[in-house]
Motif scaffolding. Structure first.
Motif, mmCIF file in Angstrom:
data_model
loop_
_atom_site.group_PDB
_atom_site.id
_atom_site.type_symbol
_atom_site.label_atom_id
_atom_site.label_comp_id
_atom_site.label_asym_id
_atom_site.label_seq_id
_atom_site.Cartn_x
_atom_site.Cartn_y
_atom_site.Cartn_z
ATOM 1 N N MET A 1 0.860 -1.181 0.000
ATOM 2 C CA MET A 1 0.000 0.000 0.000
ATOM 3 C C MET A 1 0.895 1.229 0.000
ATOM 4 S SD MET A 1 -3.265 0.607 -0.008
ATOM 5 C CE MET A 1 -4.394 1.963 0.177
ATOM 6 N N SER A 2 0.769 2.089 -1.039
ATOM 7 C CA SER A 2 1.640 3.250 -1.138
ATOM 8 C C SER A 2 1.218 4.301 -0.112
ATOM 9 C CB SER A 2 1.579 3.830 -2.556
ATOM 10 O OG SER A 2 0.272 4.248 -2.854
ATOM 11 N N GLN A 3 2.142 5.141 0.308
ATOM 12 C CA GLN A 3 1.877 6.169 1.304
ATOM 13 C C GLN A 3 1.283 7.397 0.630
ATOM 14 O OE1 GLN A 3 5.269 7.185 3.510
ATOM 15 N NE2 GLN A 3 4.200 8.320 5.069
ATOM 16 N N GLN A 4 0.125 7.938 1.205
ATOM 17 C CA GLN A 4 -0.542 9.092 0.618
ATOM 18 C C GLN A 4 0.091 10.372 1.139
ATOM 19 O OE1 GLN A 4 -4.649 8.534 1.638
ATOM 20 N NE2 GLN A 4 -5.001 7.019 0.031
ATOM 21 N N THR A 5 -0.052 11.438 0.323
ATOM 22 C CA THR A 5 0.565 12.733 0.648
ATOM 23 C C THR A 5 -0.470 13.619 1.325
ATOM 24 O OG1 THR A 5 1.986 12.520 -1.284
ATOM 25 C CG2 THR A 5 1.790 14.707 -0.299
ATOM 26 N N THR A 6 -0.120 14.113 2.502
ATOM 27 C CA THR A 6 -0.978 15.047 3.219
ATOM 28 C C THR A 6 -0.491 16.465 2.995
ATOM 29 O OG1 THR A 6 0.352 14.861 5.212
ATOM 30 C CG2 THR A 6 -1.452 13.287 4.952
ATOM 31 N N ILE A 7 -1.301 17.401 3.456
ATOM 32 C CA ILE A 7 -0.942 18.812 3.293
ATOM 33 C C ILE A 7 0.317 19.132 4.085
ATOM 34 C CG2 ILE A 7 -1.714 21.173 3.758
ATOM 35 C CD1 ILE A 7 -4.543 20.276 3.191
ATOM 36 N N ARG A 8 0.459 18.534 5.249
ATOM 37 C CA ARG A 8 1.636 18.779 6.092
ATOM 38 C C ARG A 8 2.906 18.295 5.391
ATOM 39 N NH1 ARG A 8 1.264 19.832 11.341
ATOM 40 N NH2 ARG A 8 -0.775 18.790 11.471
ATOM 41 N N LYS A 9 2.822 17.084 4.805
ATOM 42 C CA LYS A 9 4.005 16.546 4.113
ATOM 43 C C LYS A 9 4.320 17.359 2.864
ATOM 44 C CE LYS A 9 3.411 11.792 5.681
ATOM 45 N NZ LYS A 9 3.220 10.389 5.278
ATOM 46 N N LEU A 10 3.264 17.798 2.136
ATOM 47 C CA LEU A 10 3.499 18.603 0.945
ATOM 48 C C LEU A 10 4.142 19.936 1.309
ATOM 49 C CD1 LEU A 10 3.142 18.910 -2.087
ATOM 50 C CD2 LEU A 10 0.860 19.829 -1.664
ATOM 51 N N ALA A 11 3.737 20.524 2.440
ATOM 52 C CA ALA A 11 4.340 21.783 2.873
ATOM 53 C C ALA A 11 5.814 21.598 3.201
ATOM 54 C CB ALA A 11 3.564 22.332 4.083
ATOM 55 N N ALA A 12 6.128 20.462 3.872
ATOM 56 C CA ALA A 12 7.542 20.181 4.177
ATOM 57 C C ALA A 12 8.339 19.917 2.909
ATOM 58 C CB ALA A 12 7.635 18.984 5.119
ATOM 59 N N LEU A 13 7.686 19.303 1.898
ATOM 60 C CA LEU A 13 8.379 18.977 0.654
ATOM 61 C C LEU A 13 8.724 20.229 -0.146
ATOM 62 C CD1 LEU A 13 9.355 16.637 -1.155
ATOM 63 C CD2 LEU A 13 7.110 16.647 -2.232
ATOM 64 N N VAL A 14 7.794 21.193 -0.200
ATOM 65 C CA VAL A 14 8.040 22.405 -0.986
ATOM 66 C C VAL A 14 8.613 23.533 -0.134
ATOM 67 C CG1 VAL A 14 6.233 21.815 -2.590
ATOM 68 C CG2 VAL A 14 5.665 23.213 -0.613
ATOM 69 N N ASN A 15 8.909 23.219 1.139
ATOM 70 C CA ASN A 15 9.542 24.183 2.052
ATOM 71 C C ASN A 15 8.676 25.455 2.194
ATOM 72 O OD1 ASN A 15 11.382 25.177 3.836
ATOM 73 N ND2 ASN A 15 12.882 25.799 2.269
ATOM 74 N N THR A 16 7.361 25.229 2.546
ATOM 75 C CA THR A 16 6.406 26.334 2.693
ATOM 76 C C THR A 16 5.628 26.116 3.995
ATOM 77 O OG1 THR A 16 6.167 26.471 0.300
ATOM 78 C CG2 THR A 16 4.458 27.542 1.606
ATOM 79 N N PRO A 17 5.348 27.149 4.755
ATOM 80 C CA PRO A 17 4.544 26.968 5.973
ATOM 81 C C PRO A 17 3.183 26.359 5.653
ATOM 82 C CG PRO A 17 5.593 29.122 5.960
ATOM 83 C CD PRO A 17 5.825 28.553 4.617
ATOM 84 N N VAL A 18 2.642 25.617 6.611
ATOM 85 C CA VAL A 18 1.364 24.945 6.401
ATOM 86 C C VAL A 18 0.242 25.964 6.229
ATOM 87 C CG1 VAL A 18 -0.269 23.305 7.379
ATOM 88 C CG2 VAL A 18 2.186 22.947 7.693
ATOM 89 N N GLU A 19 0.233 27.070 7.011
ATOM 90 C CA GLU A 19 -0.832 28.060 6.921
ATOM 91 C C GLU A 19 -0.858 28.729 5.549
ATOM 92 O OE1 GLU A 19 1.381 27.839 9.193
ATOM 93 O OE2 GLU A 19 0.298 27.230 11.019
ATOM 94 N N LYS A 20 0.360 29.009 5.045
ATOM 95 C CA LYS A 20 0.415 29.654 3.730
ATOM 96 C C LYS A 20 -0.060 28.709 2.634
ATOM 97 C CE LYS A 20 3.516 32.201 0.689
ATOM 98 N NZ LYS A 20 4.890 32.710 0.483
ATOM 99 N N LEU A 21 0.270 27.407 2.761
ATOM 100 C CA LEU A 21 -0.168 26.441 1.766
ATOM 101 C C LEU A 21 -1.686 26.293 1.792
ATOM 102 C CD1 LEU A 21 0.634 24.431 -0.413
ATOM 103 C CD2 LEU A 21 0.916 22.693 1.376
#
Length: 870
Positions: A1-21
């Motif tokens: 089962m592949s791991q799904q991407t959450t907003i928190r992980k996407l924010a860490a990946l693109v180096n952007t705060p979670v609130e701004k994303l």
């Protein structure tokens, strides 16, 4: 089962705060309430397009970035193709280049699967998950099937074992019942079964049960059926053998064609298995282990009846790291044996040596007076060889390279005072072992000191050797014919080293002489004769000879040649002898002049031909009756020497390895291959060169030996990146090819000073001008003509380079230098020429040398100065 991407992980990946994303997603039309919500690929693409539009970029760039229109792959493959054969064989490189362009199918270039309505990435992920699930289901069903098979086999084995145990119990009970029946009815049955003269009678009414009737077998001869005991097959089989007991009948009945009952485990382990049962030992077994001078770990483990790993573990606990194939010395092996609880005894492996000692002790003859052995010692250029030349009335010193002696010369001279054997030792500092060996062989040491030079380092060393060997010393003060000679200064300087002249009340005879004019030489011979009479030298004249090797070399035409000094008995041609680790039969004997002799008595030096190899200088030789004993002793000595060498080279202690690890970081290494014409020169070069090692550089002699430089020597040098040193020897054609192919450093020398100086300069890092000998031409002697004017004239063909009349030359015989000098004449037909080039015939006259032979090579060389570079 592949791991799904959450907003928190996407924010860490693109180096952007979670609130701004979250704000950007809301502006793009996607409402998310929590950072842990999952973001799909479609939503990511939508967000990317919104951000691009915000920054003024087109939507087409997003589509191009998400789904490329085509992919181009370049592939290159290289192969080797062999064309032709033999000398025309060539290898051709074939390169195959392939270019593939992949274009997505129509309708799918936008990244959306039309069948499922999902993006291509999500469709591929769904397909992968489906295949993974199918594979997992297949593996699960296969594991269940294998588990069921294992359970079924285990049940079948348990059922089979239960049936075997039941059958064994039944057979035991039947055997016990049969034994009881036979014991009670044996005598009446025999009386009923026999009558008259012992003939068996017919059975009255054979009664058999159904089981006995099914298993009954017809017996003939002496094993006839006996009435009354036929009801059991086990008793019927041995009915005629009344000497067997019931237990034996039961054992034999079950041994034929029936499965054996399983032994009771407790019975077999407890040691109560009958008269032949195993008894458990009550104490540890202590063995006596025979250990020789050296033994391998595997052999020691076999003698201890242990695994090799246990012995290696015990060695490791003692601080010795050794593998199972390495050799350990006697003391280490004894410690290991005692550590493991056994007793070590020394192995008596000197059977052949003991037989040799007994063999030599059998024959002892009457002793008679023998000639004295006199060793000439002293410093370089003090006139040792010149003094000996005057006594021998020869010119040996003029033929030495550089005017210095580099071999031990052995001669016996007929003088008016009787026969005297002389040993001429080199005076150079590198030949310390030669001088020590000469002092041990000698009866009297003559110390030659130049009256105009004084006491030098090698003079003091010669005094120490004579004192260590406990032989009398006679001082010959040479060169008194010079105007600067001062004999009294020599005597005073020798007083500092406890050498007191007779003039000063001491015991040392000092004779003033001149080896050039011959003045005082007779007085020296008188002193030698007087000292020999005082010593009363005696030896066995007839019997098996014993002695010592003075020098040895390898002659390509004659094989191993050893110069030996006979000390006891008489050495004859045809004798079998063992010499160190070599053995053989004496094929020929030659004196110092090259004349063949039939035998040699005590104190006479001769050259011996016929040994199996080149012996080491200083080895003792013994004459034996047969070749078998000589071969056994030589092989045993060789095995012992090899084991000792392995033990010394092992370096298997932890302390040694740690010390080497500390040195390896900063110490450099210089590898050398040393080949010389005689064994003594090899020994001197090895000692002198290895002594140059220091903390910065270590000099390793990887290969050394006697004879010309061979192809194997060159290959060893190429492997170790070593410099090849040829001392009075040359490389053959195959070795020169290897040297040229690998670009090796090959240097020829004829004077030991040059060898030591060049290696010392390299080791010390001193740069400067160095003198090299460059061979400019080689001429091969085709025939020798005798001329009344020039003596021996060699008819030659120049095979390499050019031969010049103004350059020095060397005469080579079997790649070994036999003479060094200059040309007396160089002619082309009847005209004198200055040089002769390659593939040209010429006539060469060698100055002061008339022993040129067909097949020799005349080497023309020049000395040049070369700037040394790193």
């Amino acid at each position: 089962m592949s791991q799904q991407t959450t907003i928190r992980k996407l924010a860490a990946l693109v180096n952007t705060p979670v609130e701004k994303l979250l704000e950007q997603l809301a502006e793009a039309g996607m409402k998310f309430s929590s950072p842990d919500q999952v973001v799909t690929s479609t939503e990511k693409v939508k967000l990317l397009g919104f951000l691009r539009r915000t920054h003024g970029k087109s939507e087409k760039a997003v589509e191009d970035a998400v789904s490329p229109k085509k992919i181009t792959l370049n592939r290159s493959r290289k192969q080797e193709l062999t064309v032709g054969g033999g000398k025309n064989r060539q290898t051709v490189d074939v390169v195959v280049r392939k270019k593939v362009t992949l274009v997505p199918p129509s309708g799918k270039g936008d990244g959306i699967d039309p069948a499922s309505g999902l993006s291509r990435e999500e469709a591929e992920r769904a397909e992968i998950l489906r295949k993974l699930e199918e594979s997992r289901q297949r593996n699960l069903s296969e594991q269940q099937r294998l588990a069921e098979d294992d359970k079924r086999r285990a049940d079948e084995a348990a059922e089979r074992k239960r049936q075997e145990d039941a059958e064994a119990d039944r057979l035991r009970k039947e055997a016990a019942a049969a034994a009881a029946t036979v014991t009670g009815d044996a005598a009446p049955a025999v009386r009923r079964a026999t009558h008259g003269h012992g003939q068996p009678a017919k059975p009255a009414a054979p009664a058999r049960d159904d089981r006995a009737g099914q298993k009954a077998k017809a017996h003939r001869g002496s094993h006839a059926m006996v009435a009354g005991v036929e009801d059991d097959d086990s008793t019927a089989r041995f009915a005629g053998q009344l000497h067997l007991s019931a237990a034996d009948r039961a054992r034999r009945s079950t041994a034929r064609g029936r499965p054996k009952p399983r032994r009771n485990v407790e019975q077999s382990r407890g040691g109560s298995g009958g008269p032949h049962g195993f008894e458990r030992p009550t104490a540890p077994v202590v063995r006596e282990i025979a250990v020789g001078e050296a033994i391998t770990v595997a052999d020691l483990a076999q003698k201890l009846a242990l695994k090799g790993g246990d012995v290696v573990k015990a060695l490791f606990k003692m601080g010795v790291m050794a593998t199972i194939t390495q050799t350990i010395d006697h003391d280490t092996a004894v410690l290991v044996v005692e550590e493991l609880g056994h007793k070590a005894v020394r192995a008596d492996s000197d059977d052949a040596e003991s037989e040799l000692v007994a063999h030599v002790a059998e024959v002892q003859g009457e002793q008679a007076t023998r000639p004295p052995v006199v060793t000439i010692m002293g410093h370089v250029d003090h006139g040792k060889t010149s003094l000996l030349d005057y006594i021998r009335t020869t010119k040996v010193a003029t033929g030495e390279a550089g005017g210095i002696t580099q071999h031990i010369g052995a001669y016996h001279v007929e003088t008016p005072k009787g026969v005297i054997s002389f040993l001429d030792t080199p005076g150079h500092a590198a030949f310390t072992s030669m001088r020590a060996r000469g002092a041990k062989l000698t009866d009297i040491v003559v110390l030659v000191v130049a009256a105009d030079d004084g006491v030098m380092p090698q003079t003091v060393e010669a005094v120490q050797h004579a004192r260590a060997a406990k032989v009398p010393l006679i001082v010959a003060i040479n060169k008194i014919d010079k105007s600067t000679a001062d004999p009294n200064r020599i005597k005073n300087e020798l007083l500092e080293h406890q050498v007191v002249a007779e003039d000063f009340g001491g015991e040392t005879q000092m004779v003033e002489l001149s080896a050039k004019t011959g003045m005082g030489v007779d007085d020296l011979l008188d002193a030698i004769s007087l000292q020999a009479e005082v010593l009363e030298l005696r030896a066995v004249q007839d019997g098996r000879a014993t002695g010592t090797v003075i020098e040895s070399s390898l002659d390509k035409g004659r094989g191993p040649v050893a110069t030996v000094l006979v000390q006891q008995g008489r050495l004859n041609r045809g004798d079998y002898l063992v010499c160190g680790v070599q053995y053989g039969r004496v094929r020929a004997l030659f004196d110092e002049n090259g004349q063949a002799v039939d035998g040699a008595g005590p104190s006479i030096p001769v050259q011996v031909l016929g040994l199996s190899g080149v012996p080491d200088a200083g080895d003792d030789f013994v004459v034996v009756d047969d070749e078998r004993l000589a071969k056994d002793v030589a092989q045993q000595r060789e095995a012992k020497r090899r084991e000792t060498r392995l033990v010394q080279a092992a370096g298997n202690r932890m302390e040694d390895i740690m010390a080497q690890m500390g040195q390896a970081e900063q110490q450099l290494s210089l590898n050398l291959v040393v080949k010389a014409d005689v064994q003594g020169s090899v020994e001197a070069l090895k000692q002198a060169l290895t002594a140059l090692s220091n903390d910065q550089i270590r000099i390793n002699i990887i290969v050394s030996g006697v004879g010309g430089i061979t192809e194997s020597d060159a290959n060893a040098a190429a492997t170790a990146k070593a410099t090849i040193i040829g001392f009075n020897v040359r490389a053959d054609a195959s070795a020169r090819r290897v040297v040229e192919t690998n670009g090796l450093d090959l240097r020829y020398f004829s004077i030991i000073y040059d060898v030591i100086d060049q290696v010392k300069q390299v080791a010390s890092g001193i740069l400067g001008m160095e003198i090299r000998e460059e061979i400019i031409g080689i001429a091969e002697v085709r025939d020798v003509f005798r001329s009344s004017k020039f003596g021996a004239v060699a008819g030659c063909m120049v095979i390499e380079g050019v031969v010049k009349r103004s350059k020095p030359i060397r005469v080579l015989r079997d790649n070994t230098v036999v003479f060094e000098g200059e040309l007396e004449s160089l002619r082309r037909f009847k005209e004198n020429v200055d040089e002769v080039r390659v593939h040209t015939e010429c006539g060469i006259g060698v100055k002061a040398y008339n022993d040129v032979k067909a097949g020799d090579q005349i080497e023309c060389f020049e000395r040049i100065e070369v700037q040394r570079t790193l």
